[in-house]
Design a protein around this motif. Structure first.
Motif, PDB file in Angstrom:
ATOM      1  N   ASN A  13       0.770  -1.195   0.092  1.00  0.00           N
ATOM      2  CA  ASN A  13      -0.156  -0.145  -0.165  1.00  0.00           C
ATOM      3  C   ASN A  13       0.911   1.308   0.126  1.00  0.00           C
ATOM      4  N   VAL A  14       0.298   2.225  -0.683  1.00  0.00           N
ATOM      5  CA  VAL A  14       1.247   3.316  -0.755  1.00  0.00           C
ATOM      6  C   VAL A  14       0.867   4.389   0.532  1.00  0.00           C
ATOM      7  N   HIS A  15       2.060   4.860   0.932  1.00  0.00           N
ATOM      8  CA  HIS A  15       1.907   5.629   2.297  1.00  0.00           C
ATOM      9  C   HIS A  15       1.122   6.635   2.136  1.00  0.00           C
ATOM     10  N   PRO A  16       0.318   6.796   3.123  1.00  0.00           N
ATOM     11  CA  PRO A  16      -1.099   7.881   3.146  1.00  0.00           C
ATOM     12  C   PRO A  16      -0.577   9.322   2.571  1.00  0.00           C
ATOM     13  N   GLN A  17       0.854   9.721   3.033  1.00  0.00           N
ATOM     14  CA  GLN A  17       1.222  11.156   2.641  1.00  0.00           C
ATOM     15  C   GLN A  17       1.594  11.122   1.272  1.00  0.00           C
ATOM     16  N   VAL A  18       2.255  10.108   0.527  1.00  0.00           N
ATOM     17  CA  VAL A  18       2.497   9.928  -0.759  1.00  0.00           C
ATOM     18  C   VAL A  18       1.084   9.836  -1.597  1.00  0.00           C
ATOM     19  N   GLU A  19      -0.120   9.236  -1.188  1.00  0.00           N
ATOM     20  CA  GLU A  19      -1.065   9.376  -1.628  1.00  0.00           C
ATOM     21  C   GLU A  19      -1.868  10.894  -1.742  1.00  0.00           C
ATOM     22  N   GLU A  20      -1.783  11.224  -0.583  1.00  0.00           N
ATOM     23  CA  GLU A  20      -2.311  12.658  -0.566  1.00  0.00           C
ATOM     24  C   GLU A  20      -1.629  13.589  -1.510  1.00  0.00           C
ATOM     25  N   LYS A  21      -0.189  13.366  -1.510  1.00  0.00           N
ATOM     26  CA  LYS A  21       0.380  14.257  -2.448  1.00  0.00           C
ATOM     27  C   LYS A  21       0.085  14.064  -3.976  1.00  0.00           C
ATOM     28  N   MET A  22      -0.072  12.745  -4.310  1.00  0.00           N
ATOM     29  CA  MET A  22      -0.465  12.496  -5.741  1.00  0.00           C
ATOM     30  C   MET A  22      -1.902  13.300  -5.916  1.00  0.00           C
ATOM     31  N   LYS A  23      -2.707  13.156  -5.078  1.00  0.00           N
ATOM     32  CA  LYS A  23      -3.996  13.832  -5.281  1.00  0.00           C
ATOM     33  C   LYS A  23      -3.873  15.434  -5.342  1.00  0.00           C
ATOM     34  N   GLN A  24      -2.812  15.994  -4.573  1.00  0.00           N
ATOM     35  CA  GLN A  24      -2.911  17.487  -4.544  1.00  0.00           C
ATOM     36  C   GLN A  24      -2.148  17.870  -5.829  1.00  0.00           C
TER      37      GLN A  24
END
Length: 265
Positions: free
Chosen positions: A202-213
């Motif tokens: 699973n992708v780290h939540p911070q990485v996932e959030e950055k991708m969305k941003q």
């Protein structure tokens, strides 16, 4: 060398990303996919000073265009009597092409030195634009700073692909690339993102959030594949990688979708 055409390429792609993301290997595999899908001939432009694209494609590196630029901007590089500087640059570019089966490679070389290159850059840009019309597809491998795109010494592009690994530093580089792209003096059809070396975890939540941003469309997530790593370590070209390679299958699927887009526009 390919026969000249009056039309622009059907598909032009520029890749940029932080060093170590596997960007150049991805660019070479894209060339292979384009060739196998029939969108050929292809012009591969190595615009990263750390020039490796020709090696990954299994052809000798030609003379860097940076040397032609230096020659054309120096008094020693003045053409012989009766030969215009424009003709000289065009002839030197033709000699700098490294030919493969279904594709050619041009290596741009190091950034500019202290001289004034405006006129020579104009000649290079015009010659490269003319050259690109001979190809069905163009793939440009850029450094993260996109030096050659910012100086407009390469062509307009349909897709600017920001290549990233699923890490925060890599995605921050993508963010800078997206910001820089807005000020580039070229036409960019679409800015997109490709996640390379994606893992199964699973992708780290911070990485996932950055991708969305970032707000960039993700064209594909290319899996981390040991076959690609082994090929790079052993010095194999991308054409020696087996068709069963999961990373290559993902890349070919991505390029197949883009090839369909060229037919619909």
């Amino acid at each position: 060398m390919m026969q000249e055409s009056s039309h622009r390429p059907k598909l032009s792609l520029a890749l940029a990303g932080k060093g170590g993301t596997g960007k150049t290997t991805l660019a070479a595999l894209i060339v292979r996919a384009l060739r196998e899908l029939g969108l050929r001939p292809i012009l591969a432009v190595d615009a990263d000073p750390n020039s490796n694209l020709a090696t990954f494609l299994g052809v000798p590196e030609g003379r860097p265009l940076a040397e032609i630029r230096e020659l054309g901007s120096s008094p020693e590089g003045s053409p012989a009597s009766g030969v215009g500087r424009s003709r000289l640059v065009e002839d030197e570019i033709q000699r700098a092409i490294s030919e493969g089966t279904g594709f050619d490679v041009i290596t741009m070389g190091r950034p500019e030195g202290p001289r004034c290159y405006c006129y020579v850059n104009h000649l290079l840009r015009r010659s490269l634009d003319d050259l690109a019309r001979s190809y069905q597809a163009v793939v440009i491998d850029n450094e993260a700073g996109m030096e050659h795109l910012s100086r407009r010494t390469t062509n307009d592009v349909d897709f600017l692909m920001a290549v990233a690994n699923p890490t925060l530093p890599s995605l921050r580089a993508v963010e800078r690339i997206a910001e820089l792209a807005r000020s580039l003096p070229i036409r960019i059809g679409q800015q997109v993102m490709v996640i390379n070396r994606a893992g199964e975890a699973n992708v780290h939540p911070q990485v996932e959030e950055k991708m969305k941003q970032l707000g960039l469309k993700c064209l594909a997530e290319i899996p981390n594949d040991p076959l690609i790593e082994e090929a790079g370590t052993s010095g194999q070209s991308v054409f020696e990688v087996t068709e069963s390679c999961s990373a290559y299958r993902a890349i070919k699927s991505m390029i197949s979708r883009l090839a369909e887009w060229t037919q619909s526009r």
